[in-house]
Design a protein around this motif. Sequence first.
Motif, mmCIF file in Angstrom:
data_model
loop_
_atom_site.group_PDB
_atom_site.id
_atom_site.type_symbol
_atom_site.label_atom_id
_atom_site.label_comp_id
_atom_site.label_asym_id
_atom_site.label_seq_id
_atom_site.Cartn_x
_atom_site.Cartn_y
_atom_site.Cartn_z
ATOM 1 N N SER A 31 14.973 -10.240 6.097
ATOM 2 C CA SER A 31 13.844 -10.942 5.480
ATOM 3 C C SER A 31 12.799 -11.348 6.510
ATOM 4 N N GLN A 32 13.229 -11.736 7.718
ATOM 5 C CA GLN A 32 12.261 -12.083 8.754
ATOM 6 C C GLN A 32 11.473 -10.853 9.198
ATOM 7 N N GLY A 33 12.143 -9.709 9.282
ATOM 8 C CA GLY A 33 11.437 -8.480 9.623
ATOM 9 C C GLY A 33 10.437 -8.096 8.549
ATOM 10 N N LEU A 34 10.830 -8.232 7.282
ATOM 11 C CA LEU A 34 9.923 -7.894 6.184
ATOM 12 C C LEU A 34 8.751 -8.867 6.093
ATOM 13 N N LEU A 35 8.982 -10.133 6.409
ATOM 14 C CA LEU A 35 7.875 -11.100 6.406
ATOM 15 C C LEU A 35 6.830 -10.719 7.449
ATOM 16 N N MET A 36 7.285 -10.295 8.611
ATOM 17 C CA MET A 36 6.350 -9.867 9.650
ATOM 18 C C MET A 36 5.651 -8.578 9.237
ATOM 19 N N LEU A 44 12.280 -1.704 -3.960
ATOM 20 C CA LEU A 44 11.868 -0.630 -3.057
ATOM 21 C C LEU A 44 13.003 -0.369 -2.061
ATOM 22 N N PRO A 45 12.981 0.772 -1.393
ATOM 23 C CA PRO A 45 14.096 1.109 -0.492
ATOM 24 C C PRO A 45 14.084 0.323 0.820
ATOM 25 N N LEU A 75 8.364 -11.754 -0.052
ATOM 26 C CA LEU A 75 9.503 -10.841 -0.034
ATOM 27 C C LEU A 75 9.709 -10.174 -1.389
ATOM 28 N N ALA A 76 9.205 -10.803 -2.445
ATOM 29 C CA ALA A 76 9.337 -10.198 -3.777
ATOM 30 C C ALA A 76 8.613 -8.856 -3.858
ATOM 31 N N PRO A 89 0.797 -1.233 0.000
ATOM 32 C CA PRO A 89 0.000 0.000 0.000
ATOM 33 C C PRO A 89 0.826 1.279 0.000
ATOM 34 N N CYS A 90 1.940 1.261 0.726
ATOM 35 C CA CYS A 90 2.694 2.507 0.878
ATOM 36 C C CYS A 90 3.796 2.667 -0.159
#
Length: 435
Positions: free
Chosen positions: A402-407, A392-393, A386-387, A132-133
Amino acid sequence: MREDFLHYVWQQQYFDKQALRTHTGEEVTVLHPGFHNTDAGPDFLNARLQLGEVEWNGAVEIHLRASDWRRHQHQTDARYDQVILHVVLTDDQPVLRTDGTPIPTVALAGRIPLDMLHTYQQLQAAPPATLPCAPFLPRIPDITRISMVDRALLERMERKAATVQLLHQQLDNDWEATAWHVLAAGFGFRKNTEPLARLAKALPLRVLRRHRHNLLQTEALLFGQAGFLSATENNTDDLADEYVQKLVTEYEFLRHKYALENTGLQEHEWNFLRMRPANFPTVRLAQLAALLHARPLLFDALLSAQNVAALEQFFSAKSSAYWHTHYRPGRAGNVPALGRSSMHLLIINVVVPLRVAYARTVDQAEQVEAALHLLTQLPAEKNHILALYEGLPFTQRTAADSQGLLMLATAYCQPLRCVECAIGSRILRHNSVLK
């Protein structure tokens, strides 16, 4: 609009407070909005408000429409008698406490900044399977993105650790048994996590401990309780294999010795569909048997390993020769050893949550940091979720990233919890409408 947006607006006080009055005309001054309540009961507790000439302390309840009060049956719930102000977008109905006394209501329609409202609507209208962002991200400071991913990482590991802590309590606070259960589930690698977790319950560690010195017996217990040594009309030829016959003989003896009848699984409960043979649950059981045979103290080894290299060594136990050339009982095929990528998944999903759970139980915050540091030594994972963040930045160098982004994706982006995300909050706070 969702109610969480009004929660955000009230908590941050992002609305026009000039000439703010209740539905009966009393002037309202917010001295403190209260503390957001994530448990049952009113939305905000310990608020301080001045209504007319009187200062009040109590709870604030928030709804999109005043009529939601009755729809949620708050008029019959004594927990809501402490509400001193009902904050709504639209005031369409008076509300009452259980004793029939009215509750002052404030309507925020027309008081929320239009830019903020439009930005929120734009975030909420994002198409499925998108971020969304994403259009706003170039305007967001690096520190905001980095701190939110770090926060999401900690939330993810704490959530996993809480599951381990609950399991630990159910296992009479036995950390070695907890390690066995968590490790067994981990060897399911998602598609067979649930049956392997049930297998751990069906095969107590105390039984495995007595026979861990004998690899054949360890394999017999695992494959037997998993249901792969029971004769059916489809596997008669497979069970005729000489080595498998040895497993059957050992299992029959041990099954009766430890009264394991009717506690195991059946072969049809395991998933083989759309999997490579190297990932078959039978191969994973052989690898798990080798690990139990070679590593007598699971928990101590997993807790004391200083780095990823030590953990890779722990997981490198070789399965018996039979399972180098067979992927199911009686079915031949070359099978590779447990690969590094699988070891890394076990570190992410077993070792780190186990160590965080232990650190929280014994109140050693530094051990939490040490456990999370392991993730920085592993490469980032790659999957369809993750894709979304590629290009993106966002940094995706290590498993911590990757674990932070998955959450972030599963707990904030996909359910559109933008107002609870530091990135979304910053976008809304600065009224950054995309032109």
